[in-house]
Scaffold this motif. Structure first.
Motif, PDB file in Angstrom:
ATOM      1  N   LEU A 103       0.776  -0.723   0.096  1.00 58.99           N
ATOM      2  CA  LEU A 103       0.214   0.075   0.003  1.00 58.99           C
ATOM      3  C   LEU A 103       0.453   1.402   0.160  1.00 58.99           C
ATOM      4  N   ILE A 104       1.967   1.327   0.587  1.00 56.63           N
ATOM      5  CA  ILE A 104       2.297   2.232   0.770  1.00 56.63           C
ATOM      6  C   ILE A 104       4.081   2.297  -0.572  1.00 56.63           C
ATOM      7  N   GLN A 105       4.539   1.116  -0.625  1.00 58.28           N
ATOM      8  CA  GLN A 105       5.607   0.923  -1.637  1.00 58.28           C
ATOM      9  C   GLN A 105       5.694   1.517  -3.648  1.00 58.28           C
ATOM     10  N   LEU A 106       4.109   0.374  -3.543  1.00 55.38           N
ATOM     11  CA  LEU A 106       4.302   0.337  -4.881  1.00 55.38           C
ATOM     12  C   LEU A 106       3.906   2.085  -5.423  1.00 55.38           C
ATOM     13  N   PRO A 107       2.578   2.624  -4.798  1.00 54.28           N
ATOM     14  CA  PRO A 107       1.886   3.805  -5.229  1.00 54.28           C
ATOM     15  C   PRO A 107       3.051   5.370  -5.406  1.00 54.28           C
ATOM     16  N   ALA A 108       4.119   5.124  -4.007  1.00 49.79           N
ATOM     17  CA  ALA A 108       5.537   5.723  -3.958  1.00 49.79           C
ATOM     18  C   ALA A 108       6.159   5.351  -5.653  1.00 49.79           C
ATOM     19  N   LEU A 109       6.107   4.113  -5.589  1.00 53.60           N
ATOM     20  CA  LEU A 109       7.259   3.988  -7.208  1.00 53.60           C
ATOM     21  C   LEU A 109       6.423   4.491  -8.748  1.00 53.60           C
ATOM     22  N   LEU A 150       7.120   8.444  -8.063  1.00 56.09           N
ATOM     23  CA  LEU A 150       8.316   9.444  -7.869  1.00 56.09           C
ATOM     24  C   LEU A 150       8.954   8.971  -9.104  1.00 56.09           C
ATOM     25  N   VAL A 151       8.497   7.823  -9.414  1.00 54.54           N
ATOM     26  CA  VAL A 151      10.064   7.346 -10.876  1.00 54.54           C
ATOM     27  C   VAL A 151       9.545   7.419 -11.725  1.00 54.54           C
ATOM     28  N   PRO A 152       9.854   8.201 -12.410  1.00 52.94           N
ATOM     29  CA  PRO A 152       9.108   8.935 -14.189  1.00 52.94           C
ATOM     30  C   PRO A 152       9.483   7.909 -14.638  1.00 52.94           C
ATOM     31  N   ASP A 153       8.443   8.210 -15.477  1.00 50.32           N
ATOM     32  CA  ASP A 153       8.546   7.033 -17.109  1.00 50.32           C
ATOM     33  C   ASP A 153       8.180   5.551 -16.243  1.00 50.32           C
ATOM     34  N   ILE A 154       8.154   4.948 -15.501  1.00 51.59           N
ATOM     35  CA  ILE A 154       8.044   3.369 -14.605  1.00 51.59           C
ATOM     36  C   ILE A 154       6.627   2.759 -15.793  1.00 51.59           C
ATOM     37  N   THR A 155       6.271   1.985 -16.186  1.00 55.67           N
ATOM     38  CA  THR A 155       5.341   1.706 -16.170  1.00 55.67           C
ATOM     39  C   THR A 155       4.779   0.915 -14.961  1.00 55.67           C
TER      40      THR A 155
END
Length: 272
Positions: free
Chosen positions: A44-50, A53-58
């Protein structure tokens, strides 16, 4: 400012991140490791953060990278729990094996079943779980196993199959579902249930990575960093859970389930 300085992390295909963003990702990894170690639900915390916060991540890169961080955290919490409370490996083994195989199968089916069809069902199940847990304050206070022998191990393997498939297919709250199944179906107290859930969750994460790694979906430079933060959070969380016992885990469980309900409901309403 130092926080605005950018670096290119190895193993990310040239993605540039500022030091400030990296710090936020690591903080999310630490918090996710702590939550996962106590009761599950760190995704719940880690996946939304990625994703944010990470540009252009799929989406698939975020899921795969999240699994790398999670498996590093669950391995740490599993070892910490094992050293301190010695969970029953005879129960953990059939659950973990079944969960691993089911997670691989669930991941294979994921592309054929839309998440939008599953989320309303999961929300209803989570609401029922929350109400059931809140209405039974003695639930999970002490271990009182429903069955023994082969019936117990068979039920454990059945839980592993069902929740392993769910983790491969969708994923949110897998650790929490494992905990409540171990408590309400098998009769464990929250503390040993949390310990067993970590071992099984490690297996489901491994099963998902069997699919993600060959496809090159993992951003290793981010995943290893998030995993290191997960390790620290998981170690502290597991020690805190052992020290404070089942009552503390029960409260944390209800908080995480409530957060899952809110998050999944928002996803359904907003169409994400």
């Amino acid at each position: 400012m130092l926080a605005d300085a950018t670096i290119t992390l190895p193993g990310t295909g040239g993605i540039e991140l500022t030091l400030g963003v990296i710090a936020l990702i690591l903080l999310a990894g630490f918090a996710a490791g702590w939550v996962d170690a106590v009761v599950g639900g760190g995704g719940l915390i880690q996946l939304p953060a990625l994703l944010v916060l990470v540009p252009d991540i799929t989406a698939v890169q975020a899921l795969a990278t999240n699994k790398v961080g999670s498996i590093m955290g669950t391995s740490t919490s599993s070892l910490t729990y094992y050293r301190r409370i010695h969970p029953d490996l005879r129960t953990a083994a059939p659950m973990a094996i079944a969960a691993f195989l089911a997670a691989v199968g669930g991941a294979a089916l994921a592309s054929n079943i839309p998440e939008s069809a599953l989320r309303p069902i999961i929300i209803v199940v989570l609401v029922l779980v929350a109400v059931y847990t809140a209405a039974r304050p003695r639930l999970g206070a002490v271990t009182d196993l429903r069955w023994s022998g082969n019936r117990h191990y068979g039920a454990a393997a059945g839980i592993g199959l069902a929740i392993g498939a769910y983790d491969g297919l969708l994923g949110p709250g897998t650790g929490s579902f494992l905990v409540i199944a171990l408590v309400s179906v098998l009769g464990y107290a929250f503390l040993p249930a949390s310990a067993l859930a970590k071992i099984v969750n490690f297996a489901t994460n491994l099963g998902a990575l069997v699919f993600f790694v060959p496809y090159g979906a993992v951003l290793w430079g981010i995943g290893i960093g998030v995993g290191a933060a997960n390790i620290l959070g998981a170690y502290i969380g597991a020690r805190m859970a052992v020290a404070r016992g089942s009552g503390f885990i029960r409260v944390a469980f209800l908080v995480v389930v409530a957060a899952l309900i809110v998050k999944l409901t928002w996803d359904v309403v907003s169409g994400n």
